[in-house]
Motif scaffolding. Structure first.
Motif, PDB file in Angstrom:
ATOM      1  N   ALA A 111       0.847  -1.196   0.000  1.00  0.00           N
ATOM      2  CA  ALA A 111       0.000   0.000   0.000  1.00  0.00           C
ATOM      3  C   ALA A 111       0.880   1.243   0.000  1.00  0.00           C
ATOM      4  O   ALA A 111       1.666   1.445   0.920  1.00  0.00           O
ATOM      5  CB  ALA A 111      -0.903  -0.007   1.235  1.00  0.00           C
ATOM      6  N   ILE A 112       0.756   2.063  -1.059  1.00  0.00           N
ATOM      7  CA  ILE A 112       1.569   3.277  -1.189  1.00  0.00           C
ATOM      8  C   ILE A 112       0.650   4.492  -1.058  1.00  0.00           C
ATOM      9  O   ILE A 112      -0.352   4.587  -1.788  1.00  0.00           O
ATOM     10  CB  ILE A 112       2.256   3.328  -2.586  1.00  0.00           C
ATOM     11  CG1 ILE A 112       2.932   1.984  -2.926  1.00  0.00           C
ATOM     12  CG2 ILE A 112       3.215   4.502  -2.685  1.00  0.00           C
ATOM     13  CD1 ILE A 112       4.155   1.651  -2.133  1.00  0.00           C
ATOM     14  N   PRO A 113       0.947   5.441  -0.135  1.00  0.00           N
ATOM     15  CA  PRO A 113       0.082   6.624   0.023  1.00  0.00           C
ATOM     16  C   PRO A 113       0.010   7.432  -1.279  1.00  0.00           C
ATOM     17  O   PRO A 113       1.015   7.590  -1.973  1.00  0.00           O
ATOM     18  CB  PRO A 113       0.784   7.437   1.113  1.00  0.00           C
ATOM     19  CG  PRO A 113       1.677   6.475   1.815  1.00  0.00           C
ATOM     20  CD  PRO A 113       2.070   5.437   0.814  1.00  0.00           C
ATOM     21  N   THR A 114      -1.196   7.931  -1.596  1.00  0.00           N
ATOM     22  CA  THR A 114      -1.371   8.704  -2.835  1.00  0.00           C
ATOM     23  C   THR A 114      -1.158  10.189  -2.589  1.00  0.00           C
ATOM     24  O   THR A 114      -1.080  10.970  -3.536  1.00  0.00           O
ATOM     25  CB  THR A 114      -2.806   8.536  -3.373  1.00  0.00           C
ATOM     26  OG1 THR A 114      -3.705   9.027  -2.363  1.00  0.00           O
ATOM     27  CG2 THR A 114      -3.132   7.096  -3.682  1.00  0.00           C
ATOM     28  N   GLY A 115      -1.106  10.599  -1.321  1.00  0.00           N
ATOM     29  CA  GLY A 115      -1.023  12.024  -1.022  1.00  0.00           C
ATOM     30  C   GLY A 115      -2.372  12.591  -0.607  1.00  0.00           C
ATOM     31  O   GLY A 115      -2.465  13.631   0.038  1.00  0.00           O
ATOM     32  N   GLU A 116      -3.450  11.885  -0.960  1.00  0.00           N
ATOM     33  CA  GLU A 116      -4.794  12.333  -0.531  1.00  0.00           C
ATOM     34  C   GLU A 116      -5.066  11.880   0.895  1.00  0.00           C
ATOM     35  O   GLU A 116      -4.618  10.814   1.308  1.00  0.00           O
ATOM     36  CB  GLU A 116      -5.860  11.730  -1.446  1.00  0.00           C
ATOM     37  CG  GLU A 116      -6.092  12.468  -2.737  1.00  0.00           C
ATOM     38  CD  GLU A 116      -7.248  11.824  -3.492  1.00  0.00           C
ATOM     39  OE1 GLU A 116      -8.419  12.134  -3.165  1.00  0.00           O
ATOM     40  OE2 GLU A 116      -6.982  10.995  -4.387  1.00  0.00           O
ATOM     41  N   MET A 117      -5.835  12.693   1.623  1.00  0.00           N
ATOM     42  CA  MET A 117      -6.162  12.350   3.010  1.00  0.00           C
ATOM     43  C   MET A 117      -7.678  12.338   3.202  1.00  0.00           C
ATOM     44  O   MET A 117      -8.421  12.913   2.411  1.00  0.00           O
ATOM     45  CB  MET A 117      -5.577  13.380   3.979  1.00  0.00           C
ATOM     46  CG  MET A 117      -4.085  13.505   3.920  1.00  0.00           C
ATOM     47  SD  MET A 117      -3.229  12.000   4.422  1.00  0.00           S
ATOM     48  CE  MET A 117      -2.864  12.403   6.080  1.00  0.00           C
ATOM     49  N   GLU A 118      -8.079  11.673   4.280  1.00  0.00           N
ATOM     50  CA  GLU A 118      -9.508  11.629   4.602  1.00  0.00           C
ATOM     51  C   GLU A 118      -9.619  11.469   6.112  1.00  0.00           C
ATOM     52  O   GLU A 118      -8.769  10.835   6.734  1.00  0.00           O
ATOM     53  CB  GLU A 118     -10.114  10.408   3.893  1.00  0.00           C
ATOM     54  CG  GLU A 118     -11.535  10.114   4.279  1.00  0.00           C
ATOM     55  CD  GLU A 118     -12.022   8.801   3.646  1.00  0.00           C
ATOM     56  OE1 GLU A 118     -12.411   8.834   2.479  1.00  0.00           O
ATOM     57  OE2 GLU A 118     -11.996   7.760   4.332  1.00  0.00           O
TER      58      GLU A 118
END
Length: 458
Positions: free
Chosen positions: A308-315
């Motif tokens: 799992a690689i972070p996309t830069g988007e957050m929630e």
């Protein structure tokens, strides 16, 4: 030959069973730090899964063998050291499991309202060290981090109708807390996708069929998975197909079913994918958890090895209760025993501890905290086989006689430690079953070790 096993969970009992069965002269002593045996069968298996606990019948037969003895209330590494056990026995097998949990390593994970799955499970299952947990169940939304069977167990316990739980061996105090619980929505969050979930189909089906609770799965999460899952092994394929089918069911039918169950606002649960927790967000006064900030992820690679690689988007997901179910962790027991702290295991080859002849390990401390009871059974038979081979091949020199418990007993006495025997445990067991009968349950677990010792007149 005298063999001692440290830990009386499935790994310990299966190791003892195999040695006793295949060596007609071996004597096996089992040591356990609690006054009661059976480890995670007693303290890990969900209260509403009584059939899984039937293995204790086999373990009881093993413990009653005239060549086997159980010594509870003895903490190895404190009350008696591993080198002392090695002087008393020809072989020592460490089967003490994983008594800690992995940490998230993110800001806010120590806020009130955040608990490890291990502590929460220990709380409703009567593990003495978790009796004072007092989880705050006054919020409507709970978030469980993890997609394994333990995560589903917790979700099911949080959302189960009380009349179902009342018939189980769940502890009295946790039943009282659940009766006042305001939790009606549970999200299970994982860093990876539907093809990487670690739970099994039996547990998922049970959750989907839970009375008065509806599953909320987003059909978009399953787009294009039909082709991806075609070549998967059958269990993975069936599991994914069940999630897809559930995601596509019309909410109307679900609501009608829930209304039929007499629930105006039905409880609900759902799976969220490709989200990695970054921070537990505190409430305005900083006193408790009010949500979790997540990084959205994309997957690199496929199958079990996908990363799992972070996309830069957050929630941010709002919730007042956070349960971290990302795995258990073994701890080193004694400075004399090698330990790989990076992997949380004792370095070994087929259960033979590297560099320490006569010392063995089985179960989670041998291979890491994964798998079900049957996995541990096979793993323990493998270690027991290594012990038997070393006895037969003369690797273990049995010509000097060893005193076994005779030597250990004098050490324990000098340190003011009184072990609990298996017949002592049977008195505690009888007391629990009697208390349970009065309440219409299979047993009412005694959660205070001091009370256990009082019952047996210690």
């Amino acid at each position: 030959p005298r063999v001692c096993v440290v830990g009386s969970g499935p790994a310990g009992f299966y190791t003892a069973q195999h040695i006793l069965k295949h060596h007609s002269g071996a004597l096996v002593d089992i040591y356990e730090k609690l006054p009661v045996p059976f480890g995670l069968v007693r303290f890990g298996v969900a209260p509403d899964h009584p059939e899984v606990k039937n293995v204790t019948n086999t373990f009881t037969q093993t413990a009653r063998s005239e060549r086997c003895a159980f010594y509870g209330n003895v903490t190895v590494g404190r009350d008696v050291t591993v080198p002392e056990l090695q002087r008393a026995y020809h072989a020592v097998v460490l089967s003490y499991g994983a008594e800690d949990n992995r940490v998230l390593g993110i800001p806010g994970e120590n806020l009130p309202g955040v608990y490890s799955a291990r502590a929460f499970v220990g709380w409703y299952n009567g593990l003495p060290e978790n009796q004072d947990l007092k989880p705050d169940l006054s919020c409507e939304t709970a978030l469980i981090l993890g997609h394994g069977n333990v995560a589903l167990d917790i979700a099911r316990i949080l959302l189960s109708p009380l009349q179902l739980l009342r018939k189980t061996d769940i502890t009295d105090s946790s039943l009282a807390a659940l009766a006042c619980s305001k939790v009606k929505r549970v999200w299970l969050v994982g860093r990876r996708g539907p093809l990487q979930v670690a739970f099994t189909i039996k547990e998922l089906r049970e959750m989907i069929n839970l009375p008065g609770a509806r599953a909320v799965l987003d059909p978009a999460d399953f787009t294009g998975l039909e082709s991806a899952v075609k070549d998967s092994p059958r269990p993975r394929k069936r599991l994914t197909e069940l999630m897809m089918k559930t995601a596509l069911e019309k909410p109307v039918e679900m609501q009608a079913a829930a209304a039929g169950a007499g629930a105006a606002a039905p409880r609900e649960w759902g799976l969220k994918f490709q989200r990695s927790p970054q921070e537990v967000v505190p409430s305005a006064d900083g006193r408790r958890a009010r949500g979790v900030r997540m990084a959205l992820t994309r997957l690199e690679g496929s199958g079990d090895s996908a990363k799992a690689i972070p996309t830069g988007e957050m929630e941010e997901l709002e919730c007042g209760l956070v349960l971290s179910s990302i795995g258990y962790r073994s701890l080193p027991l004694d400075p004399a025993v090698p330990f790989d702290s990076q992997h949380g295991v004792i370095p070994n080859s087929s259960g033979r501890v590297k560099g320490v002849p006569g010392l063995y390990c089985s179960g989670w401390v041998k291979r890491g905290p994964t798998g079900v009871i049957i996995t541990t059974m096979n793993d323990s038979f493998d270690t027991a086989q290594s012990v038997l081979e070393d006895l037969q091949g003369g690797v273990l020199d049995t010509s000097p006689s060893r005193e076994g418990f005779g030597l250990v007993e004098s050490i324990l006495r000098s340190r003011g430690v009184r072990p609990v025997s298996f017949s002592d445990w049977e008195k505690i067991d009888a007391a629990e079953v009697a208390r349970g009968k009065a309440a219409g349950k299979p047993r009412e677990k005694i959660v205070d070790p001091a009370e256990m010792l009082r019952i047996i007149g210690h």
